[in-house]
Write an enzyme that holds these catalytic residues in place. Structure first.
Site, PDB file in Angstrom:
ATOM      1  N   GLU A  28       3.809   0.456   3.362  1.00 59.15           N
ATOM      2  CA  GLU A  28       2.699   0.035   2.653  1.00 59.15           C
ATOM      3  C   GLU A  28       2.866  -1.317   2.098  1.00 59.15           C
ATOM      4  OE1 GLU A  28       0.501   1.517   4.475  1.00 59.15           O
ATOM      5  OE2 GLU A  28      -0.224   3.025   3.513  1.00 59.15           O
TER       6      GLU A  28
ATOM      7  N   HIS B 264       8.833   7.595  -0.921  1.00 59.97           N
ATOM      8  CA  HIS B 264       8.518   8.371   0.285  1.00 59.97           C
ATOM      9  C   HIS B 264       8.986  10.039   0.187  1.00 59.97           C
ATOM     10  CE1 HIS B 264       7.982   9.139   4.789  1.00 59.97           C
ATOM     11  NE2 HIS B 264       7.033   8.100   4.702  1.00 59.97           N
TER      12      HIS B 264
HETATM   13  N1  ACO Z   1       6.472   5.077  -8.345  1.00 56.02           N
HETATM   14  C1  ACO Z   1       6.918   5.907  -9.583  1.00 56.02           C
HETATM   15  N2  ACO Z   1       7.642   6.803  -9.315  1.00 56.02           N
HETATM   16  C2  ACO Z   1       7.677   7.695  -8.243  1.00 56.02           C
HETATM   17  C3  ACO Z   1       7.070   6.890  -7.212  1.00 56.02           C
HETATM   18  C4  ACO Z   1       6.699   5.725  -7.064  1.00 56.02           C
HETATM   19  N3  ACO Z   1       6.041   4.911  -6.216  1.00 56.02           N
HETATM   20  N4  ACO Z   1       7.093   7.815  -6.096  1.00 56.02           N
HETATM   21  C5  ACO Z   1       7.705   8.899  -6.555  1.00 56.02           C
HETATM   22  N5  ACO Z   1       7.927   8.821  -7.890  1.00 56.02           N
HETATM   23  C6  ACO Z   1       8.632   9.521  -8.748  1.00 56.02           C
HETATM   24  C7  ACO Z   1       7.679  10.756  -9.074  1.00 56.02           C
HETATM   25  O1  ACO Z   1       7.116  10.551 -10.412  1.00 56.02           O
HETATM   26  C8  ACO Z   1       8.531  11.819  -9.375  1.00 56.02           C
HETATM   27  O2  ACO Z   1       9.351  11.745 -10.633  1.00 56.02           O
HETATM   28  P1  ACO Z   1       9.802  12.920 -11.712  1.00 56.02           P
HETATM   29  O3  ACO Z   1      10.736  13.817 -10.853  1.00 56.02           O
HETATM   30  O4  ACO Z   1      10.613  12.063 -12.808  1.00 56.02           O
HETATM   31  O5  ACO Z   1       8.433  13.635 -11.821  1.00 56.02           O
HETATM   32  C9  ACO Z   1       9.837  11.852  -8.372  1.00 56.02           C
HETATM   33  O6  ACO Z   1       9.756  10.364  -8.146  1.00 56.02           O
HETATM   34  C10 ACO Z   1       9.442  12.655  -6.909  1.00 56.02           C
HETATM   35  O7  ACO Z   1       8.314  12.343  -6.962  1.00 56.02           O
HETATM   36  P2  ACO Z   1       7.493  13.185  -5.728  1.00 56.02           P
HETATM   37  O8  ACO Z   1       6.162  13.258  -6.059  1.00 56.02           O
HETATM   38  O9  ACO Z   1       8.041  14.677  -5.544  1.00 56.02           O
HETATM   39  O10 ACO Z   1       7.479  12.517  -4.552  1.00 56.02           O
HETATM   40  P3  ACO Z   1       6.832  13.125  -3.170  1.00 56.02           P
HETATM   41  O11 ACO Z   1       7.715  13.039  -1.857  1.00 56.02           O
HETATM   42  O12 ACO Z   1       5.784  14.108  -3.075  1.00 56.02           O
HETATM   43  O13 ACO Z   1       5.830  11.682  -3.064  1.00 56.02           O
HETATM   44  C11 ACO Z   1       4.855   9.601  -2.319  1.00 56.02           C
HETATM   45  C12 ACO Z   1       6.049  10.799  -2.003  1.00 56.02           C
HETATM   46  C13 ACO Z   1       3.525  10.253  -2.352  1.00 56.02           C
HETATM   47  C14 ACO Z   1       4.863   8.675  -1.147  1.00 56.02           C
HETATM   48  C15 ACO Z   1       5.173   8.816  -3.604  1.00 56.02           C
HETATM   49  O14 ACO Z   1       6.483   8.276  -3.427  1.00 56.02           O
HETATM   50  C16 ACO Z   1       4.244   7.913  -4.062  1.00 56.02           C
HETATM   51  O15 ACO Z   1       3.106   8.291  -4.714  1.00 56.02           O
HETATM   52  N6  ACO Z   1       4.292   6.764  -3.722  1.00 56.02           N
HETATM   53  C17 ACO Z   1       3.294   5.640  -4.163  1.00 56.02           C
HETATM   54  C18 ACO Z   1       2.157   5.632  -3.110  1.00 56.02           C
HETATM   55  C19 ACO Z   1       2.311   5.141  -1.965  1.00 56.02           C
HETATM   56  O16 ACO Z   1       3.150   3.940  -1.550  1.00 56.02           O
HETATM   57  N7  ACO Z   1       2.218   5.599  -0.710  1.00 56.02           N
HETATM   58  C20 ACO Z   1       2.476   5.526   0.634  1.00 56.02           C
HETATM   59  C21 ACO Z   1       3.499   6.331   1.424  1.00 56.02           C
HETATM   60  S1  ACO Z   1       3.935   5.743   2.954  1.00 56.02           S
HETATM   61  C22 ACO Z   1       2.569   6.373   4.087  1.00 56.02           C
HETATM   62  O17 ACO Z   1       2.208   7.410   3.736  1.00 56.02           O
HETATM   63  C23 ACO Z   1       2.203   5.633   5.019  1.00 56.02           C
END
Ligand code: ACO
Length: 362
Positions: free
Chosen positions: A305, A246
């Site tokens: 989710e 998140h």
């Molecule tokens: N699985 C694996 N790795 C992850 C995940 C995940 N679900 N989420 C973040 N990371 C990793 C990224 O790859 C990144 O790693 P790196 O620094 O080695 O490249 C690091 O964590 C930071 O990721 P960001 O993209 O900067 O995090 P951001 O805050 O932009 O993303 C998000 C948040 C989009 C929710 C992300 O965690 C994600 O894609 N999750 C999966 C999709 C999901 O479950 N979405 C629902 C969110 S809840 C809602 O909106 C109602």
């Protein structure tokens, strides 16, 4: 410039606060755990809209008016053709919402709060070649949604579970769809335009589009023993695990626990697929371990989710409709934010840094 506007404060709000370090969500002064235990969808809606329209909004009166609004918007279902029934449900809901008149008044707000709740079940039935079921204005919104979906009266536990879901997700700070709603509201375009923009932002897989893929992931994993190897391979391929991570929460998303608890009465009365619940527990456990190993610098925990997928599946919503159900619950938050922005905010107009080429001398 902050990519993704991370940590940028772009609005002042009295609606909700997300504390990502403590894992706490407050909605108009009430913590989420207390709100879910004590409020119906109508109570939460009255709480969110309070003070943003000329007339005061009491929960009892709101329920009756929402019921009438459901009947009113059902007339638009007649305009749905076969093509809409074949579209992804959230896109078809958006197309029907676009037919509603724009405006800033309370009646527009009620129609919008009722619209996805009526359109989604109707479109799902049309998609299966079934006749849409007309709303029953005397039912609470959650019970009516399930009745319109299945053409049968739902059980007490099912209504309670959907109500808990709708309350849990009614508002959540300045997330992408709420921000979209506020940007549109800041131009004074009207509430329908705000909700349309918000639905469009919600449907992306990084926001409200994740729960369907969560279920796909569980199905592909299939067995508890396959959890760790499958998750490891997915991360090796550079994929993100749906239902985890998140932007704001650095600990467990409190909404995940609220939904896990909402599932319990359904589990206790055998109204769920117990094998799927057991598998999901194993996948969650394995994912938390492997994410910690692979991303030691980034605390990644379960988000709303993951349990949304289990709860909505237990309530017999097809997985392709999960984002649409999210829209049913979140619309009231979008409306409240849009009103707050229109009444108290300025036109939202940030600036960008130009990094393209400069004009060449002739
Ligand atoms: N699985 C694996 N790795 C992850 C995940 C995940 N679900 N989420 C973040 N990371 C990793 C990224 O790859 C990144 O790693 P790196 O620094 O080695 O490249 C690091 O964590 C930071 O990721 P960001 O993209 O900067 O995090 P951001 O805050 O932009 O993303 C998000 C948040 C989009 C929710 C992300 O965690 C994600 O894609 N999750 C999966 C999709 C999901 O479950 N979405 C629902 C969110 S809840 C809602 O909106 C109602």
């Amino acid at each position: 410039m902050k990519n993704g506007l991370e940590d940028v404060i772009a609005a002042e709000t009295r609606l909700s606060d997300v504390d990502g370090e403590a894992g706490r969500l407050i909605i108009r002064g009430i913590s989420l755990d207390h709100l879910v235990e004590t409020a119906t969808y109508e109570d939460a809606a009255a709480l969110l809209l309070d003070g943003f329209f000329e007339q005061p909004v009491a929960a009892g009166e709101l329920g009756a008016r929402l019921g009438r609004a459901r009947t009113e918007v059902f007339a638009h279902v007649r305009t749905a053709d076969e093509a809409l029934g074949k579209m992804p449900p959230v896109d078809a809901v958006r197309a029907l919402v676009a037919r509603l008149p724009d405006g800033e008044d309370f009646d527009t707000a009620l129609r919008l709060a009722a619209a996805p709740a009526v359109f989604l079940p109707a479109l799902l039935r049309l998609g299966k070649g079934e006749t849409p079921v007309a709303p029953n204005p005397s039912l609470p919104q959650s019970a009516d949604i399930l009745a319109m979906l299945t053409a049968a009266l739902p059980s007490r536990e099912q209504v309670a579970a959907l109500d808990a879901y709708l309350v849990t997700i009614c508002d959540h700070g300045l997330n992408a769809s709420t921000f979209a709603s506020r940007v549109i509201a800041s131009t004074k375009a009207g509430l329908t335009s705000s909700v349309l923009a918000a639905i469009s932002a919600l449907k992306g897989p990084l926001h409200g589009g994740a729960p369907g893929p969560v279920l796909d992931m569980l199905d592909t994993i299939g067995t508890k023993d396959n959890a760790r190897p499958w998750l490891a391979e997915a991360l090796d391929r550079g994929e993100r695990l749906m239902g985890f991570g998140h932007r704001i929460y650095r600990v467990r998303d409190p909404r995940a626990d609220a939904l896990k608890q909402a599932l319990e009465p359904l589990v206790g009365t055998g109204q769920v697929d117990l094998d799927r619940i057991r598998l999901s527990e194993a996948v969650e456990e394995a994912a938390l371990v492997i994410l910690k190993e692979r991303k030691p610098g980034r605390p990644l925990d379960v988000n709303v989710e993951f349990y949304t997928a289990l709860l909505l599946d237990a309530l017999k919503f097809p997985r392709e409709a999960f984002t649409g159900v999210f829209a049913i619950g979140r619309t009231i938050g979008w409306i409240a934010h849009a009103r707050e922005q229109a009444l108290e905010g300025r036109l939202i107009r940030p600036r960008s840094v130009y990094v393209g080429p400069l004009p060449r001398a002739a």
